[in-house]
Design an enzyme around this catalytic site. Structure first.
Site, mmCIF file in Angstrom:
data_model
loop_
_atom_site.group_PDB
_atom_site.id
_atom_site.type_symbol
_atom_site.label_atom_id
_atom_site.label_comp_id
_atom_site.label_asym_id
_atom_site.label_seq_id
_atom_site.Cartn_x
_atom_site.Cartn_y
_atom_site.Cartn_z
ATOM 1 N N ARG A 101 0.884 -1.182 0.000
ATOM 2 C CA ARG A 101 0.000 0.000 0.000
ATOM 3 C C ARG A 101 0.910 1.216 0.000
ATOM 4 O O ARG A 101 1.651 1.447 0.968
ATOM 5 C CB ARG A 101 -0.926 -0.019 1.215
ATOM 6 C CG ARG A 101 -1.677 1.285 1.386
ATOM 7 C CD ARG A 101 -2.834 1.187 2.353
ATOM 8 N NE ARG A 101 -3.959 0.489 1.772
ATOM 9 C CZ ARG A 101 -5.215 0.591 2.194
ATOM 10 N NH1 ARG A 101 -5.506 1.361 3.216
ATOM 11 N NH2 ARG A 101 -6.181 -0.073 1.611
ATOM 12 N N HIS A 128 -6.881 0.508 -6.906
ATOM 13 C CA HIS A 128 -7.213 -0.352 -5.762
ATOM 14 C C HIS A 128 -7.869 -1.631 -6.316
ATOM 15 O O HIS A 128 -9.067 -1.852 -6.153
ATOM 16 C CB HIS A 128 -8.158 0.402 -4.823
ATOM 17 C CG HIS A 128 -8.216 -0.143 -3.431
ATOM 18 N ND1 HIS A 128 -7.441 -1.206 -3.001
ATOM 19 C CD2 HIS A 128 -8.985 0.207 -2.355
ATOM 20 C CE1 HIS A 128 -7.727 -1.464 -1.731
ATOM 21 N NE2 HIS A 128 -8.650 -0.629 -1.322
ATOM 22 N N GLN A 131 -10.022 -4.149 -4.158
ATOM 23 C CA GLN A 131 -11.334 -3.596 -3.829
ATOM 24 C C GLN A 131 -12.297 -3.816 -4.992
ATOM 25 O O GLN A 131 -13.429 -4.271 -4.801
ATOM 26 C CB GLN A 131 -11.186 -2.087 -3.545
ATOM 27 C CG GLN A 131 -12.476 -1.416 -3.148
ATOM 28 C CD GLN A 131 -12.983 -1.870 -1.781
ATOM 29 O OE1 GLN A 131 -12.259 -1.835 -0.815
ATOM 30 N NE2 GLN A 131 -14.224 -2.324 -1.727
ATOM 31 N N ASP A 223 -17.256 7.003 -2.439
ATOM 32 C CA ASP A 223 -16.033 6.870 -1.645
ATOM 33 C C ASP A 223 -15.778 8.241 -0.998
ATOM 34 O O ASP A 223 -16.439 9.230 -1.339
ATOM 35 C CB ASP A 223 -14.866 6.464 -2.569
ATOM 36 C CG ASP A 223 -13.564 6.215 -1.814
ATOM 37 O OD1 ASP A 223 -13.591 6.051 -0.575
ATOM 38 O OD2 ASP A 223 -12.499 6.191 -2.469
ATOM 39 N N CYS A 263 -16.506 1.557 -0.412
ATOM 40 C CA CYS A 263 -15.357 0.706 -0.084
ATOM 41 C C CYS A 263 -15.023 0.772 1.404
ATOM 42 O O CYS A 263 -14.383 -0.131 1.927
ATOM 43 C CB CYS A 263 -14.160 1.113 -0.923
ATOM 44 S SG CYS A 263 -13.723 2.851 -0.722
ATOM 45 N N ARG A 291 -13.902 -8.767 0.706
ATOM 46 C CA ARG A 291 -12.488 -8.487 0.459
ATOM 47 C C ARG A 291 -11.654 -9.712 0.810
ATOM 48 O O ARG A 291 -10.768 -10.112 0.064
ATOM 49 C CB ARG A 291 -12.024 -7.290 1.311
ATOM 50 C CG ARG A 291 -12.556 -5.927 0.896
ATOM 51 C CD ARG A 291 -11.945 -5.470 -0.418
ATOM 52 N NE ARG A 291 -10.500 -5.464 -0.370
ATOM 53 C CZ ARG A 291 -9.747 -4.452 0.096
ATOM 54 N NH1 ARG A 291 -10.333 -3.349 0.506
ATOM 55 N NH2 ARG A 291 -8.425 -4.544 0.092
HETATM 56 N N1 CP Z 1 -11.471 -0.341 1.608
HETATM 57 C C1 CP Z 1 -10.223 -0.371 2.115
HETATM 58 O O1 CP Z 1 -9.246 -0.597 1.412
HETATM 59 O O2 CP Z 1 -10.167 -0.173 3.460
HETATM 60 P P1 CP Z 1 -8.846 0.052 4.330
HETATM 61 O O3 CP Z 1 -8.259 1.367 3.900
HETATM 62 O O4 CP Z 1 -9.314 0.051 5.739
HETATM 63 O O5 CP Z 1 -7.898 -1.069 4.041
HETATM 64 N N1 NVA Z 2 -9.891 6.568 -1.951
HETATM 65 C C1 NVA Z 2 -9.596 6.174 -0.606
HETATM 66 C C2 NVA Z 2 -9.841 4.708 -0.441
HETATM 67 C C3 NVA Z 2 -9.586 4.136 0.915
HETATM 68 C C4 NVA Z 2 -9.806 2.666 0.976
HETATM 69 C C5 NVA Z 2 -8.156 6.538 -0.274
HETATM 70 O O1 NVA Z 2 -7.283 6.363 -1.123
HETATM 71 O O2 NVA Z 2 -7.905 6.997 0.849
#
Ligand code: CP
Ligand code: NVA
Length: 304
Positions: A101, A128, A131, A223, A263, A291
């Site tokens: 990440r 992502h 997701q 989102d 999400c 997930r």
């Molecule tokens: N939806 C998602 O990726 O959640 P987190 O940021 O908690 O991993």
């Molecule tokens: N778009 C959001 C998604 C979190 C799961 C971010 O990148 O923070």
């Protein structure tokens, strides 16, 4: 399937079908796969916070008989203490797979380039993919089909939308996107999403009008207005996104049984109201659960 899962557009439609089928199998029979990745290890290099991605991968791997190690922002300090190349090359000597990440998408790409083991994008500023796979699995599970289903996305043209529209396009969904002016998805991702839907019968529509997107939608998705890394723009974004809230008024335009998706994490009273996220139409917790099942299928596909 390729060695890595970095973006949805890199997947063949056949890969997506296989992941969805395997997800259904692992979800319905957990014990059958309890030794499938025995003795194998994954590492999670996370530069940003996470609830779902971290816990679903860690526990998913444990349920497959394997082991997971979490490497948070202050442990590896990728790109600061050590180069991405060295991190990738060294971790590949210990681990069977890396979940990353990151802020910069290029960091995930470089990890994949220099690691001899599979790398899975657990969210970058651009994409992502895990997701999106979980989302289309959830839609199929709830509606029994994907092809021809109309999905509306109301909100920021961000990483979640980028992957969602590529996945939806690949499986032949009709996608209606409404973003405020100046927050449209990146032009090259739009081009790629159109390419993804070339042979599937999908359609893609973009506007700055949430009502247009929501009208007759069978699925409505949103989102956060402020993604991780954009915190400094919060005030400006809250102003720009005011009309892009999923609320009861907007829901009246959608199909009566329209699925509500997010999400998560959600900022209640910003992009979505309590009345909508807690309504009978909402499937946000199923999405979150899925997930883990989807990621188990991905790990099986990449590591078996
Ligand atoms: N939806 C998602 O990726 O959640 P987190 O940021 O908690 O991993
Ligand atoms: N778009 C959001 C998604 C979190 C799961 C971010 O990148 O923070």
């Amino acid at each position: 399937m390729k060695k890595d899962l970095l973006t949805i557009d890199e997947l063949e439609v056949g890969d997506i079908d296989q992941i969805l089928d395997l997800t259904a199998k692992v979800k319905s029979d957990r014990s059958k796969y309890s030794d499938s990745l025995k003795g194998r290890s994954i590492g999670l290099i996370f530069q940003k916070p996470s609830n779902r991605t971290r816990v679903s991968f860690e526990i998913g791997m444990v349920q497959l008989g394997g082991h997971a190690i979490y490497l948070g922002p202050h442990e590896i300090e990728m790109g600061v203490r050590e180069s991405v190349k060295d991190v990738a090359a060294v971790l590949a000597r210990y681990l069977d797979c890396i979940i990353a990440r990151t802020y910069k998408h290029e960091d995930v790409v470089d990890l994949a380039k220099y690691a001899t083991v599979p790398v899975i994008n657990g969210l970058s500023n651009r994409a992502h993919p895990c997701q999106a796979l979980s989302d289309i699995f959830t839609i199929k599970e709830k509606l029994g089909a994907l092809k021809g289903i109309t999905i509306a996305y109301v909100g920021d043209g961000n990483n979640v939308l980028n992957s969602l529209m590529c996945a939806a396009a690949k499986v032949g969904m009709k996608i209606k996107v409404a973003t405020p002016k100046g927050y449209e998805p990146m032009k090259d991702v739009v081009r790629i999403a159109k390419e993804c839907g070339k042979y599937s019968g999908s359609s893609l529509e973009f506007s700055n009008d949430p009502e247009k997107a929501a009208r007759d939608a069978e699925v409505i998705y949103t989102d956060v207005w402020v993604s991780m890394g954009h915190e400094k723009e919060s005030a400006q974004r809250e102003k720009a996104f005011k009309k892009f809230q999923i609320n009861d008024k907007l829901m009246k335009l959608a199909e009566p049984n329209c699925l509500v998706m997010h999400c998560l994490p959600a900022h209640r009273s910003q992009e979505i109201t309590d009345s909508v996220i807690d309504s009978k139409n909402s499937v946000v917790y199923d999405q979150a659960e899925n997930r883990m099942h989807t990621e188990k299928a991905i790990l099986l596909k990449l590591l078996k």
